[in-house]
Design a protein around this motif. Structure first.
Motif, PDB file in Angstrom:
ATOM      1  N   ILE A  10       9.883 -12.744  29.537  1.00 49.85           N
ATOM      2  CA  ILE A  10      10.686 -13.767  28.861  1.00 49.85           C
ATOM      3  C   ILE A  10      12.163 -13.597  29.212  1.00 49.85           C
ATOM      4  CG2 ILE A  10      11.523 -14.527  26.598  1.00 49.85           C
ATOM      5  CD1 ILE A  10       8.684 -13.901  25.536  1.00 49.85           C
ATOM      6  N   HIS A  11      12.626 -12.378  29.269  1.00 50.92           N
ATOM      7  CA  HIS A  11      14.042 -12.095  29.508  1.00 50.92           C
ATOM      8  C   HIS A  11      14.471 -12.469  30.921  1.00 50.92           C
ATOM      9  CE1 HIS A  11      17.477  -9.479  30.580  1.00 50.92           C
ATOM     10  NE2 HIS A  11      17.904  -9.880  29.401  1.00 50.92           N
ATOM     11  N   ARG A  12      13.667 -12.165  31.922  1.00 49.88           N
ATOM     12  CA  ARG A  12      14.057 -12.414  33.320  1.00 49.88           C
ATOM     13  C   ARG A  12      14.513 -13.846  33.577  1.00 49.88           C
ATOM     14  NH1 ARG A  12       9.588  -9.562  36.886  1.00 49.88           N
ATOM     15  NH2 ARG A  12      10.373  -7.465  36.677  1.00 49.88           N
ATOM     16  N   PRO A  13      13.687 -14.874  33.276  1.00 52.46           N
ATOM     17  CA  PRO A  13      14.137 -16.238  33.573  1.00 52.46           C
ATOM     18  C   PRO A  13      15.282 -16.711  32.677  1.00 52.46           C
ATOM     19  CG  PRO A  13      11.834 -16.244  32.839  1.00 52.46           C
ATOM     20  CD  PRO A  13      12.315 -14.834  32.837  1.00 52.46           C
ATOM     21  N   SER A  14      15.374 -16.172  31.469  1.00 50.14           N
ATOM     22  CA  SER A  14      16.427 -16.634  30.567  1.00 50.14           C
ATOM     23  C   SER A  14      17.794 -16.053  30.929  1.00 50.14           C
ATOM     24  CB  SER A  14      16.079 -16.303  29.116  1.00 50.14           C
ATOM     25  OG  SER A  14      16.100 -14.911  28.917  1.00 50.14           O
ATOM     26  N   MET A  15      17.803 -14.932  31.649  1.00 48.43           N
ATOM     27  CA  MET A  15      19.059 -14.300  32.064  1.00 48.43           C
ATOM     28  C   MET A  15      18.920 -13.824  33.512  1.00 48.43           C
ATOM     29  SD  MET A  15      20.512 -12.554  28.651  1.00 48.43           S
ATOM     30  CE  MET A  15      22.047 -12.496  29.471  1.00 48.43           C
ATOM     31  N   PRO A  16      18.865 -14.760  34.477  1.00 48.84           N
ATOM     32  CA  PRO A  16      18.595 -14.381  35.864  1.00 48.84           C
ATOM     33  C   PRO A  16      19.668 -13.497  36.502  1.00 48.84           C
ATOM     34  CG  PRO A  16      19.150 -16.708  35.717  1.00 48.84           C
ATOM     35  CD  PRO A  16      19.034 -16.187  34.318  1.00 48.84           C
TER      36      PRO A  16
END
Length: 89
Positions: A65-71
């Motif tokens: 979840i974190h990866r795409p929300s904070m590339p």
């Protein structure tokens, strides 16, 4: 630094012995940690479904979840220097 004279050992799944009172990064296998987290139920098993939601599953889900929300976010250091780890114990 001299090793402690009193020892409390934990036999890990890999067969390594981890000295709980004087841990060494050389005694830790990442596969032992991953296997242990896969066996620990998140929220004390208070989830619905046929199988408990494990700490390992939760960790992977948060990462996905974190990866795409904070590339542009930098990944944290993979290994903390042992001297820092001992200071924070």
């Amino acid at each position: 630094m001299a090793r402690a004279t009193n020892r409390a050992w934990q036999r890990m799944l890999s067969g390594r012995r981890l000295d709980i009172l004087d841990p060494s990064p050389l005694d830790v296998e990442l596969s032992d940690i991953a296997h242990g987290l896969a066996r620990v139920a998140r929220w004390n098993g208070q989830t619905q479904g046929d199988y408990p939601f494990s700490v390992a599953q939760h960790s992977v889900l948060v990462m996905e979840i974190h990866r795409p929300s904070m590339p542009t976010a930098r990944p944290p250091p993979r290994f903390m220097p042992f001297s820092t780890m001992r200071r924070n114990m």
